[in-house]
Design a protein around this motif. Structure first.
Motif, PDB file in Angstrom:
ATOM      1  N   GLY A  39      38.319  49.621  41.301  1.00 69.26           N
ATOM      2  CA  GLY A  39      39.176  48.375  41.088  1.00 69.26           C
ATOM      3  C   GLY A  39      39.463  49.285  39.219  1.00 69.26           C
ATOM      4  N   PHE A  40      38.685  49.542  38.797  1.00 68.85           N
ATOM      5  CA  PHE A  40      38.617  50.417  37.620  1.00 68.85           C
ATOM      6  C   PHE A  40      40.505  51.361  38.144  1.00 68.85           C
ATOM      7  CE2 PHE A  40      38.768  53.715  34.386  1.00 68.85           C
ATOM      8  CZ  PHE A  40      38.668  53.194  33.616  1.00 68.85           C
ATOM      9  N   GLY A  41      40.307  52.074  39.056  1.00 73.43           N
ATOM     10  CA  GLY A  41      41.393  52.945  39.351  1.00 73.43           C
ATOM     11  C   GLY A  41      41.945  52.265  39.806  1.00 73.43           C
ATOM     12  N   ALA A  42      42.477  51.463  40.320  1.00 68.77           N
ATOM     13  CA  ALA A  42      43.673  50.339  40.742  1.00 68.77           C
ATOM     14  C   ALA A  42      44.254  49.750  39.467  1.00 68.77           C
ATOM     15  CB  ALA A  42      43.308  49.208  41.848  1.00 68.77           C
ATOM     16  N   LEU A  43      43.749  49.930  38.285  1.00 71.36           N
ATOM     17  CA  LEU A  43      43.878  49.273  36.933  1.00 71.36           C
ATOM     18  C   LEU A  43      44.452  49.415  36.273  1.00 71.36           C
ATOM     19  CD1 LEU A  43      43.784  45.951  35.671  1.00 71.36           C
ATOM     20  CD2 LEU A  43      41.413  47.579  34.248  1.00 71.36           C
ATOM     21  N   VAL A  44      44.175  51.296  36.215  1.00 68.80           N
ATOM     22  CA  VAL A  44      44.522  52.039  35.418  1.00 68.80           C
ATOM     23  C   VAL A  44      46.053  53.865  35.710  1.00 68.80           C
ATOM     24  CG1 VAL A  44      43.627  53.969  33.971  1.00 68.80           C
ATOM     25  CG2 VAL A  44      42.594  51.780  34.041  1.00 68.80           C
TER      26      VAL A  44
ATOM     27  N   MET B 270      21.557  43.111  38.765  1.00 71.90           N
ATOM     28  CA  MET B 270      22.999  43.603  39.828  1.00 71.90           C
ATOM     29  C   MET B 270      24.013  42.772  39.998  1.00 71.90           C
ATOM     30  SD  MET B 270      23.770  41.744  43.296  1.00 71.90           S
ATOM     31  CE  MET B 270      21.779  40.531  43.506  1.00 71.90           C
ATOM     32  N   LEU B 271      23.918  40.928  39.523  1.00 71.49           N
ATOM     33  CA  LEU B 271      24.635  39.873  39.436  1.00 71.49           C
ATOM     34  C   LEU B 271      25.746  40.349  37.895  1.00 71.49           C
ATOM     35  CD1 LEU B 271      22.913  37.186  39.900  1.00 71.49           C
ATOM     36  CD2 LEU B 271      24.380  38.097  41.649  1.00 71.49           C
ATOM     37  N   THR B 272      25.161  40.809  36.898  1.00 70.01           N
ATOM     38  CA  THR B 272      26.168  40.578  36.183  1.00 70.01           C
ATOM     39  C   THR B 272      27.002  42.341  35.989  1.00 70.01           C
ATOM     40  OG1 THR B 272      24.107  40.569  33.808  1.00 70.01           O
ATOM     41  CG2 THR B 272      26.315  42.014  33.376  1.00 70.01           C
ATOM     42  N   PHE B 273      26.525  43.080  36.729  1.00 67.19           N
ATOM     43  CA  PHE B 273      27.035  44.916  37.415  1.00 67.19           C
ATOM     44  C   PHE B 273      27.967  44.918  38.210  1.00 67.19           C
ATOM     45  CE2 PHE B 273      28.226  48.820  39.092  1.00 67.19           C
ATOM     46  CZ  PHE B 273      28.644  49.483  38.094  1.00 67.19           C
ATOM     47  N   ALA B 274      27.694  43.218  39.319  1.00 68.97           N
ATOM     48  CA  ALA B 274      28.693  43.152  40.918  1.00 68.97           C
ATOM     49  C   ALA B 274      29.887  41.963  39.310  1.00 68.97           C
ATOM     50  CB  ALA B 274      28.158  41.480  41.345  1.00 68.97           C
TER      51      ALA B 274
ATOM     52  N   PHE C 293      36.987  44.523  37.795  1.00 70.50           N
ATOM     53  CA  PHE C 293      38.193  44.928  37.751  1.00 70.50           C
ATOM     54  C   PHE C 293      38.194  45.348  38.966  1.00 70.50           C
ATOM     55  CE2 PHE C 293      34.783  47.425  34.686  1.00 70.50           C
ATOM     56  CZ  PHE C 293      35.760  48.091  33.848  1.00 70.50           C
ATOM     57  N   VAL C 294      37.745  45.127  39.885  1.00 68.73           N
ATOM     58  CA  VAL C 294      38.699  44.926  41.451  1.00 68.73           C
ATOM     59  C   VAL C 294      40.299  43.706  40.992  1.00 68.73           C
ATOM     60  CG1 VAL C 294      39.040  44.242  43.482  1.00 68.73           C
ATOM     61  CG2 VAL C 294      37.302  45.565  42.791  1.00 68.73           C
ATOM     62  N   LEU C 295      39.574  42.841  40.866  1.00 67.49           N
ATOM     63  CA  LEU C 295      41.027  41.412  40.516  1.00 67.49           C
ATOM     64  C   LEU C 295      42.185  41.924  39.978  1.00 67.49           C
ATOM     65  CD1 LEU C 295      38.776  38.141  40.118  1.00 67.49           C
ATOM     66  CD2 LEU C 295      40.196  39.051  42.148  1.00 67.49           C
ATOM     67  N   GLY C 296      41.399  42.801  38.498  1.00 69.78           N
ATOM     68  CA  GLY C 296      41.849  43.380  37.734  1.00 69.78           C
ATOM     69  C   GLY C 296      42.848  44.359  38.034  1.00 69.78           C
ATOM     70  N   GLY C 297      42.326  45.308  38.892  1.00 71.84           N
ATOM     71  CA  GLY C 297      43.167  46.013  39.867  1.00 71.84           C
ATOM     72  C   GLY C 297      44.632  45.693  40.667  1.00 71.84           C
ATOM     73  N   TRP C 298      43.886  44.223  41.501  1.00 71.94           N
ATOM     74  CA  TRP C 298      44.733  43.634  42.735  1.00 71.94           C
ATOM     75  C   TRP C 298      46.179  43.346  41.371  1.00 71.94           C
ATOM     76  CZ3 TRP C 298      45.875  38.577  42.102  1.00 71.94           C
ATOM     77  CH2 TRP C 298      46.706  37.872  43.062  1.00 71.94           C
ATOM     78  N   TYR C 299      45.664  42.606  40.338  1.00 66.54           N
ATOM     79  CA  TYR C 299      46.648  42.360  40.031  1.00 66.54           C
ATOM     80  C   TYR C 299      47.740  42.795  39.578  1.00 66.54           C
ATOM     81  CZ  TYR C 299      49.456  39.954  36.433  1.00 66.54           C
ATOM     82  OH  TYR C 299      50.256  38.710  35.333  1.00 66.54           O
TER      83      TYR C 299
END
Length: 282
Positions: free
Chosen positions: A163-168, A258-262, A268-274
């Motif tokens: 997600g971070f790579g898709a975002l940046v 776990m929930l926090t990190f997820a 990041f995945v949603l930001g990368g998708w957008y």
């Protein structure tokens, strides 16, 4: 979709990146686990109670927290590497819509994250044997639970990286930001928060949440296995020392980490998708 997933696996395993970053995972996991068994504070406890301690539970947390950054990096370069090599244009033209490409990469890199997690578990286990022997593993169910948490942490770090790579979309930036944040920035933030009313915020930062997936499970299990029915008399200071060395945060449940990190990974995945859906690829 099947064709896109197969294409991602083909691109992934025909390059050297995945195994080049897997080598330090194996080495660091083994080294961290081996050295972790020699932590001086543990030796004194072991001598006092007169029996081996299940140090492998703690060193699995340490080895995982050292190794997850490589899972994050390989995931981040899933998109950023394609932008650098200019192959992203062909990928999007043959894999329209762009969201389907992201979905295919998430599936492929989830499997790669499992591979990284398995290598971490095997290498960390060998390091624990080298340092503490077979008696240093503790009960089988406890060991398997901590290993499962290590696998989960590795997969989530990989997905956050994608997600971070898709975002940046810039390989240099993603590498620098991930490394600096994990090993420098969050440490500085923790120093400022220590002793303040906002000190509890530290457990919800990405790095602490990621390390807490295993650390906040391994440390309480270790204490319970070591102290037995006298666990309630274990001083808070021991918990804090173990968390400082092996990862996690005192009094913070592993499932909340776990929930926090997820949640961070999902953002990041949603930001990368957008942003990847609106980025110029010409």
């Amino acid at each position: 979709m099947d064709g896109l997933v197969k294409s991602e696996f083909r691109k992934l395993f025909t390059t050297n990146l995945w195994w080049a970053l897997l080598i330090p995972v194996a080495l660091l996991s083994f080294g961290a686990s081996w050295m972790g068994t020699g932590f001086g504070y543990m030796s004194s406890i072991e001598q006092e109670i007169g029996r081996p301690l299940p140090l492998g539970l703690l060193t699995m947390s340490m080895s995982t927290n050292f190794s997850t950054i490589f899972a994050g990096l390989v995931g981040a370069l899933a998109f950023a590497g394609e932008y650098r090599n200019k192959s992203i244009t062909t990928t999007y033209l043959t894999g329209n819509p762009r969201g389907a490409v992201l979905g295919a990469k998430l599936i492929a890199y989830t499997n790669l994250g499992l591979v990284y997690g398995l290598v971490n578990v095997l290498s960390g286990g060998l390091g624990a044997i080298a340092g503490a022997g077979l008696d240093g593993f503790g009960e089988g169910p406890d060991w398997l639970i901590v290993c499962a948490a290590g696998l989960l942490a590795m997969v989530l770090w990989t997905l956050l990286g994608v997600g971070f790579g898709a975002l940046v979309a810039n390989p240099v930036i993603v590498i620098i930001v991930l490394l600096v944040y994990k090993f420098v920035f969050e440490f500085i933030v923790d120093l400022f928060l220590v002793g303040s009313d906002a000190s509890g915020v530290s457990a919800y930062l990405p790095g602490a949440a990621g390390s807490g997936i295993v650390g906040n499970l391994a440390v309480p299990i270790f204490i319970s296995a070591t102290a037995g029915p006298d666990e309630q008399y274990v001083p808070q200071g021991l918990f804090e020392v173990l968390h400082f060395v092996f990862g996690g945060s005192y009094g913070h449940p592993w499932w909340l980490s776990m929930l926090t990190f997820a949640g961070y990974a999902a953002l990041f995945v949603l930001g990368g998708w957008y942003f990847s859906g609106r980025r110029d690829i010409t």
